[in-house]
Scaffold this active site. Structure first.
Site, PDB file in Angstrom:
ATOM      1  CG  ASN A 484      25.338 -13.856 -11.869  1.00  0.00           C
ATOM      2  OD1 ASN A 484      24.581 -13.360 -12.701  1.00  0.00           O
ATOM      3  ND2 ASN A 484      26.650 -13.838 -11.991  1.00  0.00           N
ATOM      4  CG  ASP A 485      18.424 -12.254 -11.694  1.00  0.00           C
ATOM      5  OD1 ASP A 485      17.929 -13.286 -11.225  1.00  0.00           O
ATOM      6  OD2 ASP A 485      18.012 -11.110 -11.433  1.00  0.00           O
ATOM      7  CB  CYS A 486      23.354 -12.756 -15.892  1.00  0.00           C
ATOM      8  SG  CYS A 486      22.336 -11.276 -15.867  1.00  0.00           S
ATOM      9  CD  GLN A 501      16.884 -12.814 -16.003  1.00  0.00           C
ATOM     10  OE1 GLN A 501      16.596 -11.780 -16.570  1.00  0.00           O
ATOM     11  NE2 GLN A 501      18.110 -13.239 -15.895  1.00  0.00           N
TER      12      GLN A 501
END
Ligand code: GLC
Ligand code: GLC
Length: 799
Positions: A484-486, A501
């Protein structure tokens, strides 16, 4: 019933769009090697060679008004006005319209006042061009005289500066003109060795290469001045915006047809063969390409080659069941989307601009799971390319650029799930191919020559990267983010001008741990141990013991500190507080850790997997799929990062992030919960989704995200095409549901579907074997291992 915009044609492997005003442009992709195109149902879109950012051929206006502005347009001007076979851009009403998106081609038909125009677009295998075959037929009772104009607009190669650097761009454009071809050669005079051209198999009656001369400065694509007046400016572009438009004055007797064949090509010349005379580009390769498609017979032959290419690929895994939605997904559209996603990564779609991200380390490793049974050699190359962007400590660049294969410094590394995906990709590849030799391939670090070690060493340091980065509970530290990049737990950003990021990562001293990585580590660690112990590898038993012990320790840590009572926690934050716990006010439960910990079967004997799956059904499942988290975050939490930046119900904040739904489907199947698995699968699979207006995006491909229950329009899809959903749903349906599971030494057949699905047949190419399986579901379950053995095997099995 809501408005329908099209339907599947299963025997042709096509989706048929029956009205042009779809709720969003519904696109297709052309190309299989290094020349790729996006084409919408109204012929919008663009193409590029190798790299959507640096070698863009056609200009495109993202987020344009009206939508989808720019493409390959044909204008037909007859006594009754001007129209386009694909309706846009003039939007003159057509008597008949149809667009067929097929495997690597699109065919658009428009008819008006008895003139039928069919446009076939495809990229021939082995060629760097689009072929546009425009077939015109007079279906009326009288002679028809009319004009046809082609039109496209060149991008000045770098799609990013093309949209920004006008002080330079508006002076650099250059073209050359021949009686049957228009050449775009901007910057060829200096460092570029490539040009593009738009040729046609007969001389034109007029042309334009300067946009303003063709359109008129104050006209849009829907009202080109030259077309309106039935003329051509025969303009030569010097700077400003070079375009290619050719005019043909035609006449057809009743019943008569004619075909115009256009080649939109890209040529690279060797340095010493750039010019044929001072300042004049060497056109020999372009001429050769045009000659290859000069006649209808040549075009037909190339089109058949393309069809055979896809027939060959899609013949490797076929399903015949009693459920048409399932068959068309498995046989055609899911595999097709896997191929496209593998080719494009996340670069070029109608949601990805082609100028943003490169190839993702984690994304590409997952994407190859969808194509390894189709194009194993390319999966092999991809694994080696990805591994070469790893650092000596096991960390890796989050992304790399396809043109250079170099890691992307703008984003860097520090996403602590990344290394594990190399294990996932490699194990997936070896299970499909049996190619253990890949483990001995020398692979450098950070692409630095002289640093090569075997791929096996890369896998070992990937594994070690996790055990080197454990937090206070013995769980994996998350770093910048996990899958989950977020979920940015070390970010604390208050500056709207910085990216979540890439902003400073305060992971030094952080206690932020991830249960998703923990589950991934256990699942991949078990597979890794099995690989190491295989006779073809026979790794040092002491090392295998270490791997197993690390996996067991992680399982213990999850059971001890990662269990919330009814489900798996999601993470610990920077200060060591729980995330994804009933103790939280919002974000009490998350999908990723339920998916991965149940796929890893952590605590299965103690009943943890069943409980976690029950909680998922109870709390996260909604009408359109399983949302990512609940309750959605209603305000910004700096300690959680980007996730809470999204409005409720969208993207990582409680959207149905389809990529992770298959993790639950597989988890359900591993727990033997067929009814739940099958229901989750149908909710996210487009062929089962009936409301086309609500879904909005293409009804034949998976979306990255469908708006969740907390959104304003639950069920609305976004980010279609390029998503890990393609490969993961393929894995879920082919392996977990239909039960065809490649193993190191054979196929394990272990279906998990409700008995009402009945009997189905699978044809499965596996290495040098062809399996013809008839599977009868009776409800008794079980599995059957079929050792690998080349040749044809016909089996009837009951489960
Ligand atoms: C996007 C990214 C992928 C990430 C996912 C969840 O799909 O491409 O890498 O895992 O979002 O944030
Ligand atoms: C954004 C998106 C997320 C994606 C990421 C990739 O954060 O919301 O889905 O993974 O960008 O950089």
């Amino acid at each position: 019933m809501n408005k329908q915009f099209g339907h599947f044609d299963d025997s042709a492997r096509e989706y048929v769009i029956t009205r042009p005003d779809t709720p969003w442009p519904w696109i297709n992709y052309l190309g299989t090697e290094d020349f790729f195109s996006l084409v919408s149902n109204t012929a919008g879109g663009y193409c590029f060679c190798k790299d959507a950012k640096f070698r863009r051929i056609l200009r495109y206006r993202y987020n344009g008004v009206p939508a989808d502005a720019g493409g390959r347009y044909f204008y037909i001007k007859d006594a009754n006005g001007v129209w386009n076979p694909g309706w846009k851009p003039c939007k003159t009403p057509l008597d008949h319209y149809e667009c067929r998106h097929g495997m690597g081609y699109t065919s658009i038909t428009g008819e008006r006042n008895g003139l039928l125009a069919n446009l076939l677009l495809f990229v021939p295998p082995g060629r760097r061009c689009e072929v546009h075959r425009l077939r015109l037929t007079n279906r009326g009772w009288t002679q028809k005289s009319f004009q046809v104009y082609s039109f496209l607009e060149w991008c000045l190669w770098n799609a990013s500066t093309d949209m920004e650097n006008f002080q330079r761009n508006l002076s650099t454009g250059e073209v050359e003109v021949e009686p049957d071809a228009l050449y775009h050669k901007t910057e060829y005079r200096e460092r570029r060795n490539h040009y593009a051209f738009y040729g046609v198999n007969r001389p034109f009656d007029g042309f334009d290469t300067d946009r303003e001369t063709f359109l008129g400065l104050y006209n849009g694509f829907e009202a080109p001045q030259q077309v309106l007046s039935g003329t051509s400016g025969n303009s030569l572009a010097h700077g400003w915006s070079p375009v290619a438009s050719q005019r043909f004055d035609l006449s057809l007797a009743p019943g008569e047809s004619t075909e115009l064949i256009f080649v939109l090509g890209y040529v690279e010349n060797p340095q010493d063969k750039k010019f044929s005379a001072p300042g004049v580009i060497n056109k020999a390769p372009a001429r050769e390409m045009m000659a290859a498609f000069a006649t209808p017979a040549q075009v037909e032959a190339a089109f058949q080659d393309l069809k055979s290419f896809w027939d060959g690929l899609l013949g490797r895994f076929t399903l015949s069941s009693s459920i048409p939605e399932l068959d068309r997904t498995v046989n055609v559209w899911n595999q097709y989307q896997c191929m496209i996603t593998f080719f494009m990564s996340r670069s070029a779609s109608y949601f990805e601009s082609g100028i943003g991200r490169g190839m993702g380390f984690r994304d590409s490793n997952q994407d190859l799971a969808g194509i390894v049974h189709l194009i194993p050699e390319r999966a092999r190359q991809r694994i080696l390319d990805i591994a070469a962007t790893q650092f000596p400590d096991g960390g890796c660049y989050h992304q790399y650029q396809p043109l250079t294969k170099r890691g992307n410094n703008d984003i860097g590394g520090g996403f602590n799930d990344d290394p594990l995906w190399l294990l996932f990709g490699t194990v997936t590849y070896i299970r499909e191919t049996g190619d253990f030799a890949i483990l001995q391939e020398p692979v450098p670090f950070d692409n630095r020559p002289g640093t090569e070690v075997s791929l096996m060493e890369h896998l070992k340091i990937s594994f070690k990267h996790v055990t080197d980065h454990l937090g206070p509970h013995g769980l994996p530290l998350i770093g910048r983010a996990d899958w989950n990049d977020c979920l940015n737990l070390n970010c604390f950003s208050w500056n709207p001008d910085e990216s979540f990021q890439t902003t400073e990562n305060k992971s030094e001293g952080s206690k932020a741990e991830s249960l998703m990585i923990a589950g991934l580590f256990v699942a991949e660690g078990k597979d890794f141990a099995e690989l190491l112990a295989h006779p073809a590898v026979s790794a040092d038993p002491a090392y295998i013991g270490e791997v197993r012990a690390a996996v067991a320790a992680m399982e213990e840590a999850v059971k001890r500190d990662g269990w919330d009572g009814e489900w798996f926690l999601r993470a610990y934050d920077y200060d060591g507080r729980k995330i994804g716990s009933h103790e939280n006010e919002e974000g009490q439960i998350f999908i990723e850790s339920q998916g991965w910990c149940t796929m890893a079967r952590i605590g299965a004997e103690e009943g943890l997997c069943d409980k976690a799956l029950d909680a998922t059904v109870e709390r996260l499942e909604c009408t359109h799929g399983i949302v990512l988290n609940t309750p959605a975050y209603t305000r910004y939490f700096p300690e959680y990062g980007e996730i809470s930046s999204y409005p409720q119900g969208y993207k990582e904040n409680a959207g149905i992030f389809c990529h992770n739904n298959p993790w639950v489907i597989i988890g359900e199947a591993m727990a033997g919960r067929a009814a739940d698995a099958w229901r989750h699968y149908r909710k996210i699979t487009p062929a089962f989704v009936k409301d086309q207006q609500l879904r909005k995006v293409e009804p034949y491909v998976f979306c990255q995200m469908v708006a969740g229950k907390d959104a304003a329009r639950p069920g609305e899809g976004k980010n279609s095409w390029l998503t890990g959903t393609a490969a993961w749903t393929w894995k879920a349906v082919s392996e977990a549901l239909l039960g065809i599971k490649p193993q190191l030494d054979g196929l394990l057949v272990e279906p998990c579907l409700p008995a009402e699905v009945g009997t189905y047949k699978v044809h499965r190419r596996f290495r040098e074997a062809e399996y013809e399986l008839t599977i009868r579901l009776t409800g008794k379950g079980g599995s059957r291992f079929i050792p690998y053995q080349p040749g044809r095997q016909v089996l009837e099995l009951e489960f």
